[in-house]
Design an enzyme around this catalytic site. Structure first.
Site, PDB file in Angstrom:
ATOM      1  N   HIS A 131      96.866  81.290 -98.562  1.00 57.49           N
ATOM      2  CA  HIS A 131      95.908  80.673 -99.485  1.00 57.49           C
ATOM      3  C   HIS A 131      94.709  81.584 -99.659  1.00 57.49           C
ATOM      4  O   HIS A 131      94.317  82.303 -98.746  1.00 57.49           O
ATOM      5  CB  HIS A 131      95.469  79.299 -98.980  1.00 57.49           C
ATOM      6  CG  HIS A 131      94.993  79.283 -97.563  1.00 57.49           C
ATOM      7  ND1 HIS A 131      95.858  79.284 -96.493  1.00 57.49           N
ATOM      8  CD2 HIS A 131      93.750  79.286 -97.034  1.00 57.49           C
ATOM      9  CE1 HIS A 131      95.161  79.283 -95.365  1.00 57.49           C
ATOM     10  NE2 HIS A 131      93.871  79.293 -95.670  1.00 57.49           N
ATOM     11  N   LEU A 132      94.141  81.511-100.853  1.00 54.43           N
ATOM     12  CA  LEU A 132      92.963  82.287-101.210  1.00 54.43           C
ATOM     13  C   LEU A 132      91.767  81.343-101.268  1.00 54.43           C
ATOM     14  O   LEU A 132      91.754  80.395-102.059  1.00 54.43           O
ATOM     15  CB  LEU A 132      93.198  82.942-102.583  1.00 54.43           C
ATOM     16  CG  LEU A 132      92.032  83.665-103.250  1.00 54.43           C
ATOM     17  CD1 LEU A 132      91.538  84.833-102.401  1.00 54.43           C
ATOM     18  CD2 LEU A 132      92.456  84.159-104.643  1.00 54.43           C
ATOM     19  N   HIS A 133      90.783  81.588-100.400  1.00 56.27           N
ATOM     20  CA  HIS A 133      89.539  80.815-100.449  1.00 56.27           C
ATOM     21  C   HIS A 133      88.659  81.353-101.567  1.00 56.27           C
ATOM     22  O   HIS A 133      88.521  82.567-101.725  1.00 56.27           O
ATOM     23  CB  HIS A 133      88.722  80.988 -99.155  1.00 56.27           C
ATOM     24  CG  HIS A 133      89.324  80.406 -97.932  1.00 56.27           C
ATOM     25  ND1 HIS A 133      88.893  79.221 -97.382  1.00 56.27           N
ATOM     26  CD2 HIS A 133      90.313  80.853 -97.128  1.00 56.27           C
ATOM     27  CE1 HIS A 133      89.580  78.962 -96.279  1.00 56.27           C
ATOM     28  NE2 HIS A 133      90.455  79.938 -96.093  1.00 56.27           N
ATOM     29  N   ASP A 171      88.542  72.476-100.837  1.00 58.88           N
ATOM     30  CA  ASP A 171      88.714  72.492 -99.383  1.00 58.88           C
ATOM     31  C   ASP A 171      88.153  71.201 -98.785  1.00 58.88           C
ATOM     32  O   ASP A 171      87.092  70.720 -99.197  1.00 58.88           O
ATOM     33  CB  ASP A 171      87.986  73.709 -98.790  1.00 58.88           C
ATOM     34  CG  ASP A 171      88.428  73.998 -97.369  1.00 58.88           C
ATOM     35  OD1 ASP A 171      89.073  75.042 -97.151  1.00 58.88           O
ATOM     36  OD2 ASP A 171      88.140  73.179 -96.467  1.00 58.88           O
ATOM     37  N   ILE A 172      88.863  70.645 -97.819  1.00 56.13           N
ATOM     38  CA  ILE A 172      88.460  69.370 -97.219  1.00 56.13           C
ATOM     39  C   ILE A 172      87.194  69.522 -96.368  1.00 56.13           C
ATOM     40  O   ILE A 172      86.474  68.548 -96.135  1.00 56.13           O
ATOM     41  CB  ILE A 172      89.632  68.802 -96.377  1.00 56.13           C
ATOM     42  CG1 ILE A 172      89.529  67.292 -96.229  1.00 56.13           C
ATOM     43  CG2 ILE A 172      89.736  69.492 -95.020  1.00 56.13           C
ATOM     44  CD1 ILE A 172      90.807  66.637 -95.727  1.00 56.13           C
TER      45      ILE A 172
HETATM   46  P1  5GP Z   1      92.242  79.182 -92.998  1.00 61.63           P
HETATM   47  O1  5GP Z   1      91.371  79.175 -91.778  1.00 61.63           O
HETATM   48  O2  5GP Z   1      93.696  78.956 -92.650  1.00 61.63           O
HETATM   49  O3  5GP Z   1      92.029  80.402 -93.860  1.00 61.63           O
HETATM   50  O4  5GP Z   1      91.738  77.985 -93.890  1.00 61.63           O
HETATM   51  C1  5GP Z   1      92.352  76.747 -93.960  1.00 61.63           C
HETATM   52  C2  5GP Z   1      91.460  75.850 -94.786  1.00 61.63           C
HETATM   53  O5  5GP Z   1      92.212  74.712 -95.161  1.00 61.63           O
HETATM   54  C3  5GP Z   1      90.215  75.359 -94.042  1.00 61.63           C
HETATM   55  O6  5GP Z   1      89.048  75.750 -94.757  1.00 61.63           O
HETATM   56  C4  5GP Z   1      90.401  73.847 -94.012  1.00 61.63           C
HETATM   57  O7  5GP Z   1      89.185  73.141 -94.183  1.00 61.63           O
HETATM   58  C5  5GP Z   1      91.365  73.592 -95.147  1.00 61.63           C
HETATM   59  N1  5GP Z   1      92.229  72.446 -94.952  1.00 61.63           N
HETATM   60  C6  5GP Z   1      92.961  72.151 -93.847  1.00 61.63           C
HETATM   61  N2  5GP Z   1      93.651  71.015 -94.019  1.00 61.63           N
HETATM   62  C7  5GP Z   1      93.348  70.575 -95.266  1.00 61.63           C
HETATM   63  C8  5GP Z   1      93.769  69.421 -96.022  1.00 61.63           C
HETATM   64  O8  5GP Z   1      94.553  68.580 -95.587  1.00 61.63           O
HETATM   65  N3  5GP Z   1      93.253  69.308 -97.280  1.00 61.63           N
HETATM   66  C9  5GP Z   1      92.396  70.225 -97.798  1.00 61.63           C
HETATM   67  N4  5GP Z   1      91.950  70.010 -99.035  1.00 61.63           N
HETATM   68  N5  5GP Z   1      91.983  71.317 -97.126  1.00 61.63           N
HETATM   69  C10 5GP Z   1      92.454  71.475 -95.857  1.00 61.63           C
END
Ligand code: 5GP
Ligand code: ZN
Length: 123
Positions: free
Chosen positions: A109-111, A30-31
């Site tokens: 996506h799965l964290h 994650d970024i």
């Molecule tokens: P959500 O809130 O949709 O469950 O999580 C999205 C995740 O994607 C966030 O933790 C965010 O930091 C990550 N993310 C968003 N854009 C990018 C990117 O361009 N590259 C990477 N590696 N992670 C990203």
């Protein structure tokens, strides 16, 4: 989908710190990590949310869960039963769905969030 950031990462149009890739899924760091270990497991197929998944996706979702365990181990945050009977390690694995679920990127996506006490920094 042409404007989807995770489709672009899967297509290598946007760089990422990749951990794993096969025909069905990719995994990358994650970024904006919320813990010492924080990576995402993403199907290559564009599925917007968990609510858009159906029976045809059951195998894919199962594969993502099994991969979470394997990659967590590789990243050093496996849950372990120790020889002395104690337990240690572990991680959170979660899927945010929709506005009330805190989803920001509308590609399923799965964290996987681990390291010391990941829940203190995780959503
Ligand atoms: P959500 O809130 O949709 O469950 O999580 C999205 C995740 O994607 C966030 O933790 C965010 O930091 C990550 N993310 C968003 N854009 C990018 C990117 O361009 N590259 C990477 N590696 N992670 C990203
Ligand atoms: Zn997508």
């Amino acid at each position: 989908m042409s404007d989807c950031i995770f489709c672009k990462i899967a297509a290598k149009q946007i760089p990422s710190k990749m951990l794993y890739e096969d025909d069905d899924v990719i995994a990358f760091h994650d970024i904006n990590p919320h813990a010492p270990v924080h990576f995402l497991i993403v199907p290559k197929q564009h599925i917007a949310t968990l609510s858009d998944a159906d029976d045809t996706h059951a195998g894919l979702l199962g594969k993502m869960m099994v991969l979470a365990s394997r990659l967590a181990k590789e990243q050093g945050c496996a849950y372990e039963r120790n020889a002395d009977g104690g337990i240690s390690g572990g991680y959170k694995s979660l899927i945010n769905t929709g506005p009330d679920g805190g989803q920001e990127v509308y590609h399923l996506h799965l964290h996987v969030i681990g390291g010391a006490h990941p829940w203190r920094g995780a959503r």
